[in-house]
Design an enzyme around this catalytic site. Sequence first.
Site, mmCIF file in Angstrom:
data_model
loop_
_atom_site.group_PDB
_atom_site.id
_atom_site.type_symbol
_atom_site.label_atom_id
_atom_site.label_comp_id
_atom_site.label_asym_id
_atom_site.label_seq_id
_atom_site.Cartn_x
_atom_site.Cartn_y
_atom_site.Cartn_z
ATOM 1 N N ARG D 240 0.868 -1.183 0.000
ATOM 2 C CA ARG D 240 0.000 0.000 0.000
ATOM 3 C C ARG D 240 0.902 1.229 0.000
ATOM 4 N NH1 ARG D 240 -2.519 0.769 5.401
ATOM 5 N NH2 ARG D 240 -1.053 2.496 5.484
ATOM 6 N N HIS D 244 -3.386 4.705 4.805
ATOM 7 C CA HIS D 244 -4.617 3.922 4.703
ATOM 8 C C HIS D 244 -5.732 4.714 4.020
ATOM 9 C CE1 HIS D 244 -7.991 1.381 5.743
ATOM 10 N NE2 HIS D 244 -8.572 2.404 6.328
ATOM 11 N N TYR D 253 3.664 4.456 12.052
ATOM 12 C CA TYR D 253 3.865 3.001 12.089
ATOM 13 C C TYR D 253 4.767 2.423 11.001
ATOM 14 C CZ TYR D 253 -0.195 3.238 8.910
ATOM 15 O OH TYR D 253 -1.053 3.545 7.900
#
Lengths: 328, 328, 326, 326
Positions: D240, D244, D253
């Site tokens: 990805r 998100h 993160y």
Amino acid sequence: MAEITLVEAIRQAMDEELAHDENVFIIGEDVGVRGGVFRATVGLFDKYGGDRVIDSPLAELTIVGVGVGAALYGKRPICEIQFADFIYPAFNQIVSEAAKMYYRSNGEWSVPMVIRAPYGGGIGGGLYHSQSVEAFFTHVPGLKVVIPSNPYDAKGLLKSAVRDPNPVMFFEPKKGYRLIKGDVPDDEEYTVPIGPAKVARKGSDLSLFAYGMMHHYALKAAQMVADEGIDVEVIDLRTLYPVDRETILSSIRKTSKALIVHEDNLTGGYGAEIAATIAEWSFMDLDAPVKRLGGPDVPAVPFSHPMQEWFMVNTDKIADAIRELASF
Amino acid sequence: MAEITLVEAIRQAMDEELAHDENVFIIGEDVGVRGGVFRATVGLFDKYGGDRVIDSPLAELTIVGVGVGAALYGKRPICEIQFADFIYPAFNQIVSEAAKMYYRSNGEWSVPMVIRAPYGGGIGGGLYHSQSVEAFFTHVPGLKVVIPSNPYDAKGLLKSAVRDPNPVMFFEPKKGYRLIKGDVPDDEEYTVPIGPAKVARKGSDLSLFAYGMMHHYALKAAQMVADEGIDVEVIDLRTLYPVDRETILSSIRKTSKALIVHEDNLTGGYGAEIAATIAEWSFMDLDAPVKRLGGPDVPAVPFSHPMQEWFMVNTDKIADAIRELASF
Amino acid sequence: MPLSKELKKEMFWMMLLSRRLDERAWVLHRQGKIAFHISGIGQEAAQVGAVYALNKGKDWLVPYYRDLAMMIAMGMTPTEFVMSLMGKAAEPTSGARQMPSHFSLRQANIVSHSAPVATQSPHASGIGLGIKLDGKDEVVLTTVGEGSTSQGEWYEAVNFAAIHTLPVVFIVENNQYAISVPQEKQMAVSNAADKACGLGLDGFQVDGTKVFEVYEAVERAVEKARNGGGATVIEAKMYRLTPHSSDDDDRSYRTREEVEEHKKRDPILLAREQLIEEGLMTEEEYQEWEEKAKAEVDRAVDEATKAPYPKPEDAAFPVYAEVKHG
Amino acid sequence: MPLSKELKKEMFWMMLLSRRLDERAWVLHRQGKIAFHISGIGQEAAQVGAVYALNKGKDWLVPYYRDLAMMIAMGMTPTEFVMSLMGKAAEPTSGARQMPSHFSLRQANIVSHSAPVATQSPHASGIGLGIKLDGKDEVVLTTVGEGSTSQGEWYEAVNFAAIHTLPVVFIVENNQYAISVPQEKQMAVSNAADKACGLGLDGFQVDGTKVFEVYEAVERAVEKARNGGGATVIEAKMYRLTPHSSDDDDRSYRTREEVEEHKKRDPILLAREQLIEEGLMTEEEYQEWEEKAKAEVDRAVDEATKAPYPKPEDAAFPVYAEVKHG
Ligand SMILES: Cc1ncc(C[n+]2csc(CCOP(=O)(O)OP(=O)(O)O)c2C)c(N)n1
Ligand SMILES: Cc1ncc(C[n+]2csc(CCOP(=O)(O)OP(=O)(O)O)c2C)c(N)n1
Ligand SMILES: [Mg+2]
Ligand SMILES: [Mg+2]
């Protein structure tokens, strides 16, 4: 005293409880390094480590089911459901297991756990990030259901929830996370007991019952109509289940009129129970129909702004309902 | 006309609908060669084959989730949940998916399906084979909720449910499966529309609202007190959701007193909505508190006979409540 | 650890006692003295074999409704079981709130389970998590039927235990039916144990009619779990020799020949043969045990019959545990 | 069936158009013109490769929220997508009831999905069941993120399709994160494809950055399904490349280095290189396409901006489909 936001109050409550009792741990999606998608657990992973703040798999049933097991073992899990809309995969564990464990084992096994979930609309979240789900749980003996409306209560109630030996559903009005600010003692520890509703504003013409974000609006609406000479008593229900009948009925004895507000769909919503309680136990005190104001009976809050506005209960709609009822 | 049992009426409805529309199929646990644990599908596997009467894996989410998919494809699934107590694993599929599909796709996709489940206590089933679960669904726009009280309605309503383009929850009072008998036409096809409640007994002193097994007892209790000079109007709600407000309110206009009965836990139960509706819209017609009689707020019906009896609403308890309210 | 002679005999005794008790339950049902029974007949070897691998009083058990032999082996008395059949107040699983065979025994670390299948599986993982967080060397054993592994709940439970290397042993008691539904309608794998490979942990199948083989397999898994090696799935394969429950009539979905065929591999017969063959038990001893079992069961029925029912109003409690202040 | 030159170019075009549209959504968000975007950037190869294996207009698609490139390849117009971003009345997935990227396109057999992850998986199995019951040779393809395979819902869906040999292709778009949670906290197996072995069906992993490799793998699974061979799990592995969603900040993160490293394997770059290497596309042609994509996206934004919002009271309907009498 320090003025903090609602979400910060919730974070503080968890921080203090993690420090206070080593059996307390947090489990949920993205609660670890990410600090939660609403940042309610920010810093806790760093402070307490990955054993106390656990990133679960993407599975709500797991979060709650594992929580129940850990609670049976003697731990005190705080389970985070990322959005209340995603609680349904865990429904079986909550309703069949957590709620019924104590009764079914004749008191031999208990499930001290908290299930936290942000709920409510008005934040552009559409059908699946806006839902109010409390009515599914205020019908389940064995559960307690709490919805705070301000930082002071949020912190104090959440701490009580963590220490409660029963499963507590703790729903947080996400629209208020940063919007609602309030004073919280920063020098002394306190808790707010689960159970009692609170008369947040005294009044004599009409009793207005709400909770969470709607309580916030209810206070504003009461303020608004006060100038018009309508004196509204505003009650923050706070603990929805078990129902604090006494506070509700005493208010009606004084005002003789009841308006109940929630943002959840009207039919079968929590307001029905309050209205029914009043209609049965305060009938002789009433001088007007028991009125409910709730979300319309469509599946959930639509996304597009004009439609979202149409759905949401707000200060104006509450003020209108007050006027209508007061003039009865 | 032929006198048949409630469960036979249900079996006949499915038999006829399987014959009537080749898109109809049944899916559930043990519905095949076993004919269902309550024998509601007996003979259908032999008659229509394993493609029309499908033994699912032991997984309610699968039963409903696969049903939703098949309905999207154009089939008309009848999903059997073996006991209503076991519906929770499917809760997410029912509430998030089946109920919201039509609205969320702006009418592009619909879910014509029926979810059948036996519910209710008094059969020695204990906590997990006795539950009433209707209140979880009478709060969910997009669903219809039906509970028949007699063979004629059961057959006619189930046929309507199968033909309905929306998801219909169809709860069957299992204690009445063989106990309740009634006449059903054996020479002509008929359906009973989903929606209208039914005035099952006309009366002038008091309106008694119930459904399912409790309606059966309500009629008996009305009969009992009739000798004492109390003239009770008994309404069989039949379709619980959407609510048939008109029938309810017209009855109150006539009698001025309302008693609502269900066996489900009292607080947050379906009766709350009916009481709230009456307290809001019939307030001026009322001359007594709106009274509810329901199961006590313990997690579910206990197993041991004395405790089960303590829990269950029955004819005597209803008659007592009638007397109390009538004398107000 | 190889089993001592004494332990082997004790295990057989538990199986035998449980069987005679279970059979008596069917009789009580036929006599109209109880309303319901769900049987563990045919599954005693798997159950007794499994729990003898546990450290009693220390380890945890999360059973399911067929585990009568487990419960007996773990210390539930026959009288307690018959009281639960009769709904008597003093039965220890639920004070007669739950149907019989919904087990729980607090003092033995046996957790209360409910009727909706597989809900107990995540509890086992949660207990495993608690053990790990507390740094204890305890182990949890949990059971489920093969049909119940179709529930997402079971998958999620095993997945969590596998991810976190938790000390859990997941036993699948594969008795080949879920009420009427045979295994091939529940899963596309040949064995329930195969499910383990999709979840990243060890999975083994064992002959569930052979008590000592079950013991050995479970013992290995328990020790692995105790030593930080994580969870294991063990499928014990056997056959449900009775109808699903006293409400069931299994003639609609299986032939009498099939059932009779499987009775030849009745685990009680097999264990008895083995003990006699190995010279651990004589035929006379066995006959004495039969008498003893009958006497114990007689006494249980007698005591339970005399025990009082709960008072109706006992049902009002306990809904909530009391909040302690301070 | 090997891909023709034309088809390969068409597939690349779909990827490119989708990418530029997706990038514009991020810009619109930064400009405050839309409230939310969830991105498919980095997953275009897997998505376009997969749906080109379908027979459009005949087969079925049950997508998830990252499948913008799938939707474009299946016929959703950029204008329609931008209208959904803006909550405009005429957007075809929900009439602006759902958040953007909650796809649906009735005329293309693309089923409406919701936000709770994996709820769509059993729908795919149900459609597969419908196809089988009707004896058609249609196929269903459904997608899900790797994190979402942790839901029991996914397991149950695949289990049912495997048992009944249904014509379903279950794609797992493994982009290595579920919001912030990496794969190793979701599963104990090394690859999501390994989950298939526990469910009794074929499972394959494919490089999700390579559009033609994805096509080939999915094509085989689709043809197997069409010919009665049943379901397959295919894991397309990629990364990805964006946070998100527009609400996320991924710096908490993962490192910037990690993200940059993966950008080297951007599927658009890889496909472009391959087409040029194989002589199917010139650099000039590519530049023209870039311009064309930009123009299409410009026009979409323009049209969508002009399109009307729904009326507030439109929200009151349609809750129930009308009952037809007779
Ligand atoms: C969630 C749920 N659905 C349905 C049932 C009804 N039911 C009770 S036992 C059973 C079959 C269980 O089969 P299996 O898991 O193989 O265990 P076995 O009874 O064969 O030991 C069913 C369907 C239930 N108890 N729970
Ligand atoms: C049932 C449910 N729980 C939580 C969420 C919130 N959520 C949205 S996307 C997401 C992560 C999904 O990860 P993955 O399945 O890997 O798909 P990806 O987004 O990486 O494509 C989460 C937790 C949700 N949508 N549904
Ligand atoms: Mg079985
Ligand atoms: Mg992912």
